[in-house]
Design an enzyme around this catalytic site. Sequence first.
Site, PDB file in Angstrom:
ATOM      1  N   THR A  63       0.883  -1.166   0.000  1.00 35.21           N
ATOM      2  CA  THR A  63       0.000   0.000   0.000  1.00 35.21           C
ATOM      3  C   THR A  63       0.915   1.208   0.000  1.00 35.21           C
ATOM      4  OG1 THR A  63      -1.599  -1.186   1.369  1.00 35.21           O
ATOM      5  CG2 THR A  63      -1.754   1.204   1.415  1.00 35.21           C
ATOM      6  N   ARG A  69     -13.560  -7.653  -0.699  1.00 32.46           N
ATOM      7  CA  ARG A  69     -12.865  -7.313   0.551  1.00 32.46           C
ATOM      8  C   ARG A  69     -12.358  -5.866   0.529  1.00 32.46           C
ATOM      9  NH1 ARG A  69      -7.305  -5.621   1.860  1.00 32.46           N
ATOM     10  NH2 ARG A  69      -6.966  -6.161   4.036  1.00 32.46           N
ATOM     11  N   GLY A  87      -9.893  -3.303   2.843  1.00 27.97           N
ATOM     12  CA  GLY A  87      -8.988  -3.193   3.983  1.00 27.97           C
ATOM     13  C   GLY A  87      -9.185  -1.855   4.661  1.00 27.97           C
ATOM     14  N   ASP A  88      -8.110  -1.346   5.239  1.00 24.96           N
ATOM     15  CA  ASP A  88      -8.184  -0.060   5.950  1.00 24.96           C
ATOM     16  C   ASP A  88      -8.042   1.142   5.010  1.00 24.96           C
ATOM     17  OD1 ASP A  88      -5.562  -0.817   5.409  1.00 24.96           O
ATOM     18  OD2 ASP A  88      -4.738   0.204   7.155  1.00 24.96           O
ATOM     19  N   THR A  93       0.039   1.158   6.501  1.00 17.92           N
ATOM     20  CA  THR A  93       0.202   0.139   5.464  1.00 17.92           C
ATOM     21  C   THR A  93       0.339  -1.211   6.169  1.00 17.92           C
ATOM     22  OG1 THR A  93       2.622   0.398   5.435  1.00 17.92           O
ATOM     23  CG2 THR A  93       1.374   1.700   3.835  1.00 17.92           C
ATOM     24  N   GLY A  94       0.056  -2.290   5.445  1.00 20.46           N
ATOM     25  CA  GLY A  94       0.128  -3.614   6.074  1.00 20.46           C
ATOM     26  C   GLY A  94      -1.261  -4.173   6.297  1.00 20.46           C
ATOM     27  N   GLY A  96      -4.647  -4.546   6.903  1.00 19.23           N
ATOM     28  CA  GLY A  96      -5.722  -3.589   7.129  1.00 19.23           C
ATOM     29  C   GLY A  96      -6.706  -4.032   8.190  1.00 19.23           C
TER      30      GLY A  96
HETATM   31  N1  GLY Z   1      -3.436  -1.862   4.233  1.00 25.10           N
HETATM   32  C1  GLY Z   1      -3.911  -2.291   2.998  1.00 25.10           C
HETATM   33  C2  GLY Z   1      -4.917  -3.348   3.060  1.00 25.10           C
HETATM   34  O1  GLY Z   1      -5.050  -4.021   4.068  1.00 25.10           O
HETATM   35  O2  GLY Z   1      -5.600  -3.548   2.081  1.00 25.10           O
END
Ligand code: GLY
Length: 353
Positions: free
Chosen positions: A198, A226, A228-229, A249-250, A252
């Site tokens: 990300t 799906r 994420g964050d 990042t990482g 989510g």
């Molecule tokens: N941080 C990016 C995701 O989880 O999609």
Amino acid sequence: MSTSRRDFLGAGAAAAAGLLVGSTLEAQRAAPVVARAQLAGRPTVMGSGNGIRGVARAYDQVMRGTDPLDAIIAGVNIQELDPEDQSVGLGGLPNEEGVVQLDASCMHGPSKRAGAVGCLEDIATPSLVAKAVMDYTDHTLLVGKGAKKFALAMGFREQNLLTEKSRQDWLRWKSRLNKDDFWLDHDDDVKVKFTSGTINMNAVNAAGDLSSVTTTSGYSWKLDGRLGDSPIPGAGQYCDNTVGAAGSTGRGEACIKVCGAFHIVEQMRNGATPEQAVMRTMERMVAMTEPRLLDEKGRPRFGLQFYALAKDGRTAAATLYEGARYAVCDDKGPRLLDCAYMYRRADMPRGAW
Ligand code: GLY
């Protein structure tokens, strides 16, 4: 964890302002903001390490007077439009059905506005679509078919985002899912890729105006639909023009549960340095992690990074496992700096991703 002299002086100045303005609740609330306003004026762009080219471009634009949100979106566009980057935009690794679905969100400090898109298909720059949601609608988040319909109406170009390289990686992953299915395994020595990559970027200009943006193709091989964050203001990025900006990042799913970026900004609002803010948020995230994702010593089996930019230009980032770096550009030029970390690299659980 280290506290730099600059962080220490910043916190001290805020505390001193608190003493001077008196002890009523109202005055105590106002104090840190007064101190931060006095410190504003050091243009800085910062974010995830993969944005090292982007922070340079964004800083250059900020110094030419471009709005900070437009500048950082121009910064992340580099990654979004790079077909070799398999974690963002064009060329991002697809979901389990072989479809590239992109997420992004942004916030504009001076106008207090936010925009976001999720599961956007066939448009390479979700960050710009997120900003269009912010600029042209009364909504904050559009997803899926509606997001694409909106993007096309706004004049964005439709294109196939699945590059040949990412298609081959998807087929390789698919063929290895189940040895009893009708797909034959090839390339036995080639590792199947996985990414939660990300890009997050945050900026403050000379007037002290802030903005934040995060954009991603999300987990490779994720379930259709799906999110994420990244497309969630308050999780993947957040910005409050009186305090600072933050992003993530990482994994989510882990960030969402602690409203990561919002939590970081709230820590800074309450007087934490950027480094304290990202580390406290990391600690909260670990405390909120379900046991199935922890090793026997309570360490997460995944990766997550947090980024923080204070209104006065101070920066910090934190990572779960030692070794990650984050990107900064200010009057000293673009560079990568070490993230604070919770665990040593040598202690990373086997099989962690
Ligand atoms: N941080 C990016 C995701 O989880 O999609």
